[in-house]
Design a protein around this motif. Structure first.
Motif, PDB file in Angstrom:
ATOM      1  N   THR A  42      -8.489  -0.151  -2.533  1.00  0.00           N
ATOM      2  CA  THR A  42      -9.239   0.207  -1.323  1.00  0.00           C
ATOM      3  C   THR A  42      -8.473   1.322  -0.621  1.00  0.00           C
ATOM      4  OG1 THR A  42      -8.083  -1.515  -0.088  1.00  0.00           O
ATOM      5  CG2 THR A  42     -10.265  -2.076  -0.968  1.00  0.00           C
ATOM      6  N   VAL A  43      -9.189   2.090   0.189  1.00  0.00           N
ATOM      7  CA  VAL A  43      -8.591   3.220   0.897  1.00  0.00           C
ATOM      8  C   VAL A  43      -8.765   3.043   2.391  1.00  0.00           C
ATOM      9  CG1 VAL A  43      -8.470   5.731   0.986  1.00  0.00           C
ATOM     10  CG2 VAL A  43      -9.486   4.634  -1.005  1.00  0.00           C
ATOM     11  N   GLU A  87       0.851  -1.197   0.000  1.00  0.00           N
ATOM     12  CA  GLU A  87       0.000   0.000   0.000  1.00  0.00           C
ATOM     13  C   GLU A  87       0.885   1.243   0.000  1.00  0.00           C
ATOM     14  OE1 GLU A  87      -2.485   0.058   3.498  1.00  0.00           O
ATOM     15  OE2 GLU A  87      -0.813   0.625   4.792  1.00  0.00           O
ATOM     16  N   SER A  88       0.326   2.332  -0.553  1.00  0.00           N
ATOM     17  CA  SER A  88       1.095   3.557  -0.635  1.00  0.00           C
ATOM     18  C   SER A  88       0.178   4.755  -0.419  1.00  0.00           C
ATOM     19  CB  SER A  88       1.784   3.644  -2.002  1.00  0.00           C
ATOM     20  OG  SER A  88       2.706   4.708  -2.021  1.00  0.00           O
ATOM     21  N   TYR A  89       0.785   5.940  -0.388  1.00  0.00           N
ATOM     22  CA  TYR A  89       0.008   7.159  -0.196  1.00  0.00           C
ATOM     23  C   TYR A  89       0.333   8.143  -1.326  1.00  0.00           C
ATOM     24  CZ  TYR A  89       4.433   8.530   2.020  1.00  0.00           C
ATOM     25  OH  TYR A  89       5.758   8.764   2.278  1.00  0.00           O
ATOM     26  N   ILE A 132       3.293   9.671  -6.460  1.00  0.00           N
ATOM     27  CA  ILE A 132       3.803  10.650  -7.434  1.00  0.00           C
ATOM     28  C   ILE A 132       5.323  10.559  -7.536  1.00  0.00           C
ATOM     29  CG2 ILE A 132       4.099  13.134  -7.859  1.00  0.00           C
ATOM     30  CD1 ILE A 132       1.247  13.543  -6.909  1.00  0.00           C
ATOM     31  N   LYS A 133       5.998  10.433  -6.375  1.00  0.00           N
ATOM     32  CA  LYS A 133       7.473  10.331  -6.367  1.00  0.00           C
ATOM     33  C   LYS A 133       7.929   9.080  -7.097  1.00  0.00           C
ATOM     34  CE  LYS A 133       9.014  10.786  -2.071  1.00  0.00           C
ATOM     35  NZ  LYS A 133      10.032  10.890  -0.991  1.00  0.00           N
ATOM     36  N   ASP A 134       7.282   7.941  -6.842  1.00  0.00           N
ATOM     37  CA  ASP A 134       7.658   6.667  -7.478  1.00  0.00           C
ATOM     38  C   ASP A 134       7.461   6.710  -8.996  1.00  0.00           C
ATOM     39  OD1 ASP A 134       6.422   4.506  -4.766  1.00  0.00           O
ATOM     40  OD2 ASP A 134       8.279   5.660  -5.004  1.00  0.00           O
ATOM     41  N   LEU A 135       6.450   7.432  -9.465  1.00  0.00           N
ATOM     42  CA  LEU A 135       6.156   7.477 -10.902  1.00  0.00           C
ATOM     43  C   LEU A 135       6.948   8.555 -11.635  1.00  0.00           C
ATOM     44  CD1 LEU A 135       2.270   6.978 -10.923  1.00  0.00           C
ATOM     45  CD2 LEU A 135       4.014   5.307 -11.495  1.00  0.00           C
ATOM     46  N   LYS A 136       7.545   9.495 -10.869  1.00  0.00           N
ATOM     47  CA  LYS A 136       8.229  10.643 -11.475  1.00  0.00           C
ATOM     48  C   LYS A 136       9.232  10.296 -12.582  1.00  0.00           C
ATOM     49  CE  LYS A 136       9.302  15.279  -9.963  1.00  0.00           C
ATOM     50  NZ  LYS A 136       9.526  16.132  -8.784  1.00  0.00           N
ATOM     51  N   PRO A 137      10.062   9.251 -12.423  1.00  0.00           N
ATOM     52  CA  PRO A 137      11.014   8.932 -13.498  1.00  0.00           C
ATOM     53  C   PRO A 137      10.338   8.509 -14.805  1.00  0.00           C
ATOM     54  CG  PRO A 137      11.588   7.786 -11.465  1.00  0.00           C
ATOM     55  CD  PRO A 137      10.224   8.360 -11.273  1.00  0.00           C
ATOM     56  N   ARG A 190      -3.511  10.332   7.264  1.00  0.00           N
ATOM     57  CA  ARG A 190      -2.997  10.065   5.922  1.00  0.00           C
ATOM     58  C   ARG A 190      -3.786   8.911   5.318  1.00  0.00           C
ATOM     59  NH1 ARG A 190       3.212   8.336   5.359  1.00  0.00           N
ATOM     60  NH2 ARG A 190       3.853  10.463   4.877  1.00  0.00           N
ATOM     61  N   LYS A 191      -4.079   9.037   4.011  1.00  0.00           N
ATOM     62  CA  LYS A 191      -4.830   7.971   3.338  1.00  0.00           C
ATOM     63  C   LYS A 191      -3.867   7.013   2.651  1.00  0.00           C
ATOM     64  CE  LYS A 191      -9.400   9.804   2.600  1.00  0.00           C
ATOM     65  NZ  LYS A 191     -10.418  10.328   1.737  1.00  0.00           N
ATOM     66  N   TYR A 192      -4.112   5.732   2.845  1.00  0.00           N
ATOM     67  CA  TYR A 192      -3.303   4.687   2.221  1.00  0.00           C
ATOM     68  C   TYR A 192      -4.145   3.920   1.214  1.00  0.00           C
ATOM     69  CZ  TYR A 192       0.223   5.626   5.784  1.00  0.00           C
ATOM     70  OH  TYR A 192       1.161   6.243   6.583  1.00  0.00           O
ATOM     71  N   TYR A 193      -3.543   3.661   0.061  1.00  0.00           N
ATOM     72  CA  TYR A 193      -4.260   2.985  -1.027  1.00  0.00           C
ATOM     73  C   TYR A 193      -3.641   1.613  -1.253  1.00  0.00           C
ATOM     74  CZ  TYR A 193      -5.513   7.866  -1.649  1.00  0.00           C
ATOM     75  OH  TYR A 193      -5.938   9.150  -1.432  1.00  0.00           O
ATOM     76  N   ARG A 194      -4.507   0.613  -1.339  1.00  0.00           N
ATOM     77  CA  ARG A 194      -4.047  -0.770  -1.512  1.00  0.00           C
ATOM     78  C   ARG A 194      -4.746  -1.385  -2.719  1.00  0.00           C
ATOM     79  NH1 ARG A 194      -1.678  -4.629   1.718  1.00  0.00           N
ATOM     80  NH2 ARG A 194      -1.660  -3.281   3.532  1.00  0.00           N
ATOM     81  N   ILE A 195      -3.991  -2.113  -3.566  1.00  0.00           N
ATOM     82  CA  ILE A 195      -4.554  -2.733  -4.769  1.00  0.00           C
ATOM     83  C   ILE A 195      -5.459  -3.905  -4.396  1.00  0.00           C
ATOM     84  CG2 ILE A 195      -2.675  -4.415  -5.214  1.00  0.00           C
ATOM     85  CD1 ILE A 195      -2.938  -3.613  -8.240  1.00  0.00           C
ATOM     86  N   THR A 196      -6.483  -4.138  -5.226  1.00  0.00           N
ATOM     87  CA  THR A 196      -7.381  -5.286  -5.013  1.00  0.00           C
ATOM     88  C   THR A 196      -7.121  -6.322  -6.114  1.00  0.00           C
ATOM     89  OG1 THR A 196      -9.077  -4.333  -6.438  1.00  0.00           O
ATOM     90  CG2 THR A 196      -9.213  -3.806  -4.085  1.00  0.00           C
ATOM     91  N   ASP A 197      -7.813  -7.447  -6.013  1.00  0.00           N
ATOM     92  CA  ASP A 197      -7.676  -8.490  -7.041  1.00  0.00           C
ATOM     93  C   ASP A 197      -8.129  -7.957  -8.406  1.00  0.00           C
ATOM     94  OD1 ASP A 197      -8.590 -11.291  -4.863  1.00  0.00           O
ATOM     95  OD2 ASP A 197      -6.643 -10.336  -5.300  1.00  0.00           O
ATOM     96  N   THR A 198      -9.186  -7.141  -8.386  1.00  0.00           N
ATOM     97  CA  THR A 198      -9.669  -6.532  -9.628  1.00  0.00           C
ATOM     98  C   THR A 198      -8.592  -5.632 -10.228  1.00  0.00           C
ATOM     99  OG1 THR A 198     -11.868  -6.487  -8.635  1.00  0.00           O
ATOM    100  CG2 THR A 198     -11.597  -5.263 -10.672  1.00  0.00           C
ATOM    101  N   GLY A 199      -7.897  -4.911  -9.367  1.00  0.00           N
ATOM    102  CA  GLY A 199      -6.798  -4.051  -9.806  1.00  0.00           C
ATOM    103  C   GLY A 199      -5.680  -4.868 -10.441  1.00  0.00           C
TER     104      GLY A 199
END
Lengths: 199, 107
Positions: free
Chosen positions: B57-58, B22-24, B29-34, B68-77
């Motif tokens: 999910t949030v 999970e990330s916030y 944004i930092k991870d995708l910057k490159p 702080r909100k954390y976002y986690r991928i689901t099986d659908t994701g």
């Protein structure tokens, strides 16, 4: 710009364009974004700058096209209120005028269709007389009165010719009257339809 | 990059950023910057869309005295990521076909 100023401007910009709950969600999102950058060592001012142009943010969130439509709708609504007030106040005048105009149209239609009936009546008269003349002429000939008989039949032929002519004239006139009636009715109805569309 | 193309790619980029853990927001944004630039408002829209599509999910958690909100991928994701990889294998082969034609023209 400070974090507080940015969030305040954002809140003001979104105010009235979405629910309070939605506004708070956006405020919290940006608050978190700024706080995370500050925690990462970025200055408050740079963190706020990193968010981008605030007007652009508001436009992206609230959506400019929708705003334009909402303003138009609001304008239309305001006009409607005034229109309704004026309509009620002026109803004795416009209502009686409308009724008079309606009565005039009914009268004109009546005149038009009376003419149609009249032409058909003429046709009927000619046709009837023609048949009558043929019958009378035949009767005279049978009786032995050839001159009278022939004269009456000749008269019948003339009347027959006139009736045929009148028949086609009646058809044409009826078609013309129907066309006029249809066009006029559609024209009047379309005036009302147009009003409904603009409202 | 073409705007339409970028829009299609951003969803899967965000999903990839939260694929392993999970990330916030700021971290995504930092991870995708490159690879791809992303504004906060765009990220918000993407996260909302992915949440509506049940691809993440949030959860809200306390962090250093603030929330702080954390976002986690689901099986659908994860399925969406697999679909994307499948689609783009075809895109890559078409790309190779197009550039191969260019090489032939030059040769």
């Amino acid at each position: 710009m400070t974090k507080a100023e940015f969030l305040s401007l954002l809140s003001e910009g979104l105010s009235g364009r979405m629910t309070d709950r939605e506004i708070n969600e956006h405020i919290n999102f940006y608050k978190e974004a700024i706080d995370d950058r500050i925690e990462d060592g970025i200055s408050e001012e740079d963190a706020v700058l990193d968010m981008g142009d605030i007007d652009r943010i508001i436009a992206d969130i609230a959506g400019e096209p929708v705003k334009a439509k909402e303003k138009e709708k609001k304008k239309k609504k305001k006009l409607k209120v005034w229109e309704t007030v004026l309509l009620i106040l002026g109803s004795p005048i416009w209502l009686s005028l409308l009724l008079s105009a309606f009565a005039v149209f009914i009268a004109l239609f009546a005149v038009l269709w009376s003419l149609v009936v009249a032409i058909w009546a003429v046709f009927a008269a000619f046709a009837g007389s023609a048949l009558g003349s043929f019958a009378a002429g035949t009767f005279f000939i049978i009786e032995g009165n050839l001159p009278s008989g022939l004269a009456t039949i000749a008269a019948g032929a003339v009347l027959g010719g006139l009736s045929i002519f009148t028949f086609f004239a009646s058809i044409a006139f009826t078609r013309a009257a129907a066309w006029i009636s249809e066009k006029t009715t559609n024209g009047i109805l379309s005036l009302f339809r147009k009003k409904e569309e603009t409202e | 990059m073409d705007a339409q193309l970028k829009r299609g790619l951003l969803d899967v980029c965000v999903l990839t950023a939260i694929k392993d853990d999970e990330s916030y927001g700021y971290k995504i944004i930092k991870d995708l910057k490159p690879y791809i630039s992303l504004s906060e408002s765009t990220l918000y829209t993407i996260l909302k869309r992915l949440e509506t599509g049940s691809m993440l999910t949030v959860r809200t958690a306390e962090h250093n005295g603030r929330l702080r909100k954390y976002y986690r991928i689901t099986d659908t994701g994860r399925e969406r990521l697999e679909d994307f990889k499948r689609e783009w294998r075809q895109v890559v082969s078409i790309y190779r076909f197009i550039t191969k034609e260019d090489e032939n023209d030059e040769g």
